[in-house]
Scaffold this motif. Sequence first.
Motif, PDB file in Angstrom:
ATOM      1  N   ALA A  34       0.832  -1.201   0.000  1.00  8.93           N
ATOM      2  CA  ALA A  34       0.000   0.000   0.000  1.00  8.93           C
ATOM      3  C   ALA A  34       0.868   1.253   0.000  1.00  8.93           C
ATOM      4  O   ALA A  34       0.536   2.249  -0.652  1.00  8.93           O
ATOM      5  N   LEU A  37       1.992   1.930  -3.492  1.00 15.69           N
ATOM      6  CA  LEU A  37       0.880   2.452  -4.272  1.00 15.69           C
ATOM      7  C   LEU A  37       0.672   3.937  -3.976  1.00 15.69           C
ATOM      8  O   LEU A  37       0.481   4.737  -4.889  1.00 15.69           O
ATOM      9  N   THR A  38       0.712   4.320  -2.707  1.00 12.49           N
ATOM     10  CA  THR A  38       0.553   5.728  -2.338  1.00 12.49           C
ATOM     11  C   THR A  38       1.617   6.586  -3.007  1.00 12.49           C
ATOM     12  O   THR A  38       1.310   7.629  -3.596  1.00 12.49           O
ATOM     13  N   TYR A  60      -9.056   6.990  -9.824  1.00  9.03           N
ATOM     14  CA  TYR A  60      -8.464   5.696  -9.497  1.00  9.03           C
ATOM     15  C   TYR A  60      -9.598   4.780  -9.068  1.00  9.03           C
ATOM     16  O   TYR A  60     -10.374   5.114  -8.163  1.00  9.03           O
ATOM     17  N   VAL A  62     -11.137   1.175  -7.659  1.00 10.99           N
ATOM     18  CA  VAL A  62     -10.831   0.020  -6.819  1.00 10.99           C
ATOM     19  C   VAL A  62     -11.909  -1.034  -7.029  1.00 10.99           C
ATOM     20  O   VAL A  62     -13.099  -0.749  -6.885  1.00 10.99           O
ATOM     21  N   GLN A  68      -6.492  -6.369  -4.592  1.00  7.02           N
ATOM     22  CA  GLN A  68      -5.837  -5.483  -5.544  1.00  7.02           C
ATOM     23  C   GLN A  68      -4.371  -5.884  -5.686  1.00  7.02           C
ATOM     24  O   GLN A  68      -3.710  -6.188  -4.699  1.00  7.02           O
ATOM     25  N   HIS A  69      -3.876  -5.883  -6.893  1.00  3.24           N
ATOM     26  CA  HIS A  69      -2.460  -6.148  -7.152  1.00  3.24           C
ATOM     27  C   HIS A  69      -2.022  -7.487  -6.583  1.00  3.24           C
ATOM     28  O   HIS A  69      -0.870  -7.683  -6.244  1.00  3.24           O
ATOM     29  N   ILE A  72      -2.971  -6.799  -1.953  1.00  2.00           N
ATOM     30  CA  ILE A  72      -3.498  -5.693  -1.151  1.00  2.00           C
ATOM     31  C   ILE A  72      -5.024  -5.748  -1.157  1.00  2.00           C
ATOM     32  O   ILE A  72      -5.639  -5.815  -2.228  1.00  2.00           O
ATOM     33  N   ALA A  74      -8.978  -4.524  -0.883  1.00  2.00           N
ATOM     34  CA  ALA A  74      -9.651  -3.349  -1.441  1.00  2.00           C
ATOM     35  C   ALA A  74      -9.638  -2.194  -0.446  1.00  2.00           C
ATOM     36  O   ALA A  74      -9.386  -1.050  -0.822  1.00  2.00           O
ATOM     37  N   THR A  77      -6.292  -0.651  -0.293  1.00  2.00           N
ATOM     38  CA  THR A  77      -6.065   0.105  -1.519  1.00  2.00           C
ATOM     39  C   THR A  77      -6.739   1.470  -1.443  1.00  2.00           C
ATOM     40  O   THR A  77      -6.156   2.487  -1.829  1.00  2.00           O
ATOM     41  N   ALA A  80      -4.679   3.608   0.787  1.00  2.00           N
ATOM     42  CA  ALA A  80      -3.459   4.047   0.100  1.00  2.00           C
ATOM     43  C   ALA A  80      -3.759   5.210  -0.841  1.00  2.00           C
ATOM     44  O   ALA A  80      -3.005   6.177  -0.917  1.00  2.00           O
ATOM     45  N   ALA A  81      -4.865   5.120  -1.572  1.00  2.00           N
ATOM     46  CA  ALA A  81      -5.253   6.208  -2.475  1.00  2.00           C
ATOM     47  C   ALA A  81      -5.611   7.468  -1.688  1.00  2.00           C
ATOM     48  O   ALA A  81      -5.232   8.576  -2.073  1.00  2.00           O
TER      49      ALA A  81
END
Length: 122
Positions: A34, A37-38, A60, A62, A68-69, A72, A74, A77, A80-81
């Motif tokens: 995460a 990603l951030t 972005y 989700v 995710q990926h 990670i 959801a 994620t 992180a966003a």
Amino acid sequence: MSIELQRCARGRLRHSYPVAAHDIEVRVLAVNSAEELTAILRAVVVGIREAEPSCRKIVYAVGWNEAQHGTISALATVAAAEAANFRYVVDVDIADAELGLLVAEPAWVTAVDIDLGDVLGS
């Protein structure tokens, strides 16, 4: 790691919300954490704003139904966003997924003039 950018008006999100001509979807593939990603999302936002100053929304998405990926969750994620200054806006359904959309918008889009004493027509 790879990053894909696509105008929302031409991509998978084109019918999912009132898309503006310069909105850009960011897809980040194959990150390990995460935190990574951030950092990537922060850098991508800076790059898009420099290259495309008329972009109102950097989106972005989700997927709620899968990790995710690969590793990670959801919710991690989304966190992180959000740490990259995206904000959650809406859930949408597209042909093959249920997505939560997060957006990063420049200050000129989110600025609000709170002059409640100035009412139109008065």
